[in-house]
Design a protein around this motif. Structure first.
Motif, PDB file in Angstrom:
ATOM      1  N   TYR A  45       0.845  -1.195   0.000  1.00 18.36           N
ATOM      2  CA  TYR A  45       0.000   0.000   0.000  1.00 18.36           C
ATOM      3  C   TYR A  45       0.881   1.245   0.000  1.00 18.36           C
ATOM      4  O   TYR A  45       2.051   1.185   0.364  1.00 18.36           O
ATOM      5  CB  TYR A  45      -0.855   0.045   1.278  1.00 18.36           C
ATOM      6  N   TYR A  78      -3.413   6.073   0.148  1.00 19.39           N
ATOM      7  CA  TYR A  78      -3.775   6.190  -1.266  1.00 19.39           C
ATOM      8  C   TYR A  78      -5.121   5.508  -1.501  1.00 19.39           C
ATOM      9  O   TYR A  78      -5.367   4.410  -0.994  1.00 19.39           O
ATOM     10  CB  TYR A  78      -2.662   5.526  -2.083  1.00 19.39           C
ATOM     11  N   ARG A  79      -5.972   6.201  -2.291  1.00 22.89           N
ATOM     12  CA  ARG A  79      -7.332   5.691  -2.454  1.00 22.89           C
ATOM     13  C   ARG A  79      -7.404   4.419  -3.293  1.00 22.89           C
ATOM     14  O   ARG A  79      -8.357   3.664  -3.213  1.00 22.89           O
ATOM     15  CB  ARG A  79      -8.180   6.761  -3.131  1.00 22.89           C
ATOM     16  N   HIS A  80      -6.381   4.220  -4.155  1.00 20.60           N
ATOM     17  CA  HIS A  80      -6.461   3.061  -5.048  1.00 20.60           C
ATOM     18  C   HIS A  80      -5.518   1.948  -4.636  1.00 20.60           C
ATOM     19  O   HIS A  80      -5.044   1.188  -5.483  1.00 20.60           O
ATOM     20  CB  HIS A  80      -6.212   3.510  -6.493  1.00 20.60           C
ATOM     21  N   ASN A  81      -5.219   1.859  -3.335  1.00 18.06           N
ATOM     22  CA  ASN A  81      -4.422   0.736  -2.840  1.00 18.06           C
ATOM     23  C   ASN A  81      -5.116  -0.569  -3.149  1.00 18.06           C
ATOM     24  O   ASN A  81      -6.344  -0.599  -3.195  1.00 18.06           O
ATOM     25  CB  ASN A  81      -4.261   0.865  -1.306  1.00 18.06           C
TER      26      ASN A  81
END
Ligand code: FRU
Length: 484
Positions: free
Chosen positions: A143, A156-159
């Motif tokens: 992540y 991070y939102r797109h982990n």
């Protein structure tokens, strides 16, 4: 479209609001809980958790004028639990101050990783450790999180950014991120399908999208089944691969701790990503409590810190409301294919007053309250022996010995012996650092170092058991780690 937008916007904001509240609650909990800590064993110039459990350091970087160190942290018990990232900062690697907890677990636990300064954005890469219902019952992915001010971190939102390794093992952790010629790299520890430790190399052009490059190094079967906390950097024109292998079998004096930390020196070619070893695995520190390192570079110097602990050891502070510590910060150098490790120069700023200076006769002792640095000139033609213990009854004892017949440095902690051959490079001094419940011994230029925790009862008492007097300068050291 509008509804979808508002819905997702609200979800994102609710997420971050929840995060902010959880962080605030945790800091209040830490402040309140701190009052219950029994400070009898609290180290005074080593980093410790304000409350709860600490294990490995997780990220070490110089960012906007300060060094930042993060660590594996569980605030709610003195045993390992769902991992957070604790945080401390310093201007000189000696005086440290506590900062708000940087990462809290969500659906994932925040296992080890590293941080880097990406053009003013403090960028974190860490292992998300998640439980699963089916065998092998957990899963590890990588992540990211970011911070502008170095204090407030956002995941991070797109982990995840790295979903899987080339192997079937779920053990895939502790990414160490670094940059070379404008390309980002990360090394991750893992294990092969036939249970050998490996380090995997990934690369990225933008620090977000990662691709697997190669297996950088792997155990030949004798170097353990899982490699944790890898690090990879240049030192004096060579490449150093630092690893913390699990599952090595002890051989004579070697590999006597539960797990090891050591290095492989070699050459690395960025054109074909070949790492060619020049020497076999060597231990970095010979003490009982040294595991899982982090390093960083500043002004051409490579600094290192390690967990001043070991899995499966017991701690007398277990009942005091806190557990765990970091070692002193060290500067690395490479001599031939051997790393030498000295306390950072600024450590001398800890010296308050000279407690004693001159010849210490056989069977005489010097006493210190909680902290001391001793500089001992050694004549290696004869046996040298120092006894370390507390002034009170009971408590731990240790013997530091130069075994002249075997040409070995020995640290005997209550009968649990660590020893290694010492061929001095240049200076024949020992620097011995004592804190409330720890000893660190740096021999000569730092070619042999022992880091061990021990719990004396009462004031430290160092007695000369050598057959002859020894020359000692001893300083009392100041407190340099503060929680306020
Ligand atoms: C040792 C280690 C890491 C892991 C973390 C868990 O540093 O076992 O491999 O990420 O601690 O707390």
């Amino acid at each position: 479209i509008y509804v979808v937008f508002v819905a997702s916007y609200t979800v994102v904001h609710l997420e971050s609001l929840r995060d902010v509240l959880a962080k605030a609650e945790l800091e209040i909990y830490i402040e309140e809980k701190k009052i219950e800590i029994n400070p009898r064993y609290k180290l005074l110039y080593h980093i410790t958790p304000a409350v709860g459990w600490m294990n490995a350091p997780n990220g070490f970087v110089y960012f906007k004028g300060e060094f930042h160190v993060f660590y594996q942290f569980y605030p709610y018990d003195t045993q390992w639990g769902p991992m957070h990232w604790g945080h401390v900062t310093s201007r000189n690697l000696v005086d440290w101050k506590h900062q708000p907890t940087a990462l809290l677990p969500g659906k994932e636990q925040c296992f080890s990783g590293s941080v880097t300064d990406n053009d003013g954005i403090l960028t974190v890469m860490y292992t998300a450790h998640q439980a699963s219902n089916d065998p092998p019952y957990y899963n590890e992915t990588q992540y990211m999180a970011f911070s502008i001010d170095g204090i407030d971190f956002h995941k991070y939102r797109h982990n995840p950014v790295i979903v899987s390794s080339p192997f079937t093992s779920p053990d895939f952790r502790d990414p160490k991120i670094f940059k070379h010629n404008n390309v980002w790299y990360t090394v991750v520890g893992s294990k092969t399908d036939d249970h050998r430790g490996v380090v995997l190399l990934y690369q990225s052009m933008n620090i977000i999208n990662w691709e697997f490059v190669t297996v950088l190094a792997e155990s030949n079967g004798e170097l353990g089944s899982m490699w944790e906390s890898p690090d990879f950097f240049e030192l004096n024109g060579k490449h150093v691969l630092l690893i913390s292998p699990q599952g090595m079998v002890s051989q004579g004096d070697r590999y006597k701790n539960t797990f090891q930390t050591g290095y492989i020196i070699g050459n690395f070619n960025y054109d074909n990503f070949q790492f060619t070893a020049e020497a076999t695995f060597q231990e970095l520190d010979y003490g009982h409590d040294f595991y899982s390192t982090q390093t960083t570079e500043k002004d051409g110097k490579r600094y290192l810190v390690a967990w001043f602990g070991m899995w499966e050891s017991t701690h007398s502070e277990d009942v005091d409301g806190w557990v765990g510590a970091m070692t002193l910060f060290r500067e690395l150098d490479l001599v031939g294919t051997r790393i030498v490790m000295k306390p950072v120069d600024a450590i001398t700023s800890l010296r308050m007053q000279t407690v004693s200076e001159g010849e210490l006769a056989r069977n005489s002792s010097i006493q210190f309250e909680k902290t001391a640095e001793l500089i001992i000139n050694v004549d290696l033609s004869e046996k040298i022996e120092l006894e370390l213990k507390g002034s009170g009854v009971g408590g731990d004892w240790a013997i530091v010995r130069w075994d002249v017949d075997e040409a070995k440095m020995v640290l005997d902690r209550g009968g649990d012996v660590r020893q290694v051959g010492w061929e001095p490079l240049d200076s024949m001094t020992w620097r011995l650092f004592l804190d409330t419940c720890s000893i660190e011994l740096f021999c000569g230029e730092g070619e042999v170092v022992f880091s061990s925790r021990m719990y004396p009862n009462g004031h430290w008492r160092v007695k000369n058991l050598s057959p002859h007097p020894i020359h000692v300068v001893a300083y009392k050291l100041k407190q340099s780690y503060r929680e306020k």
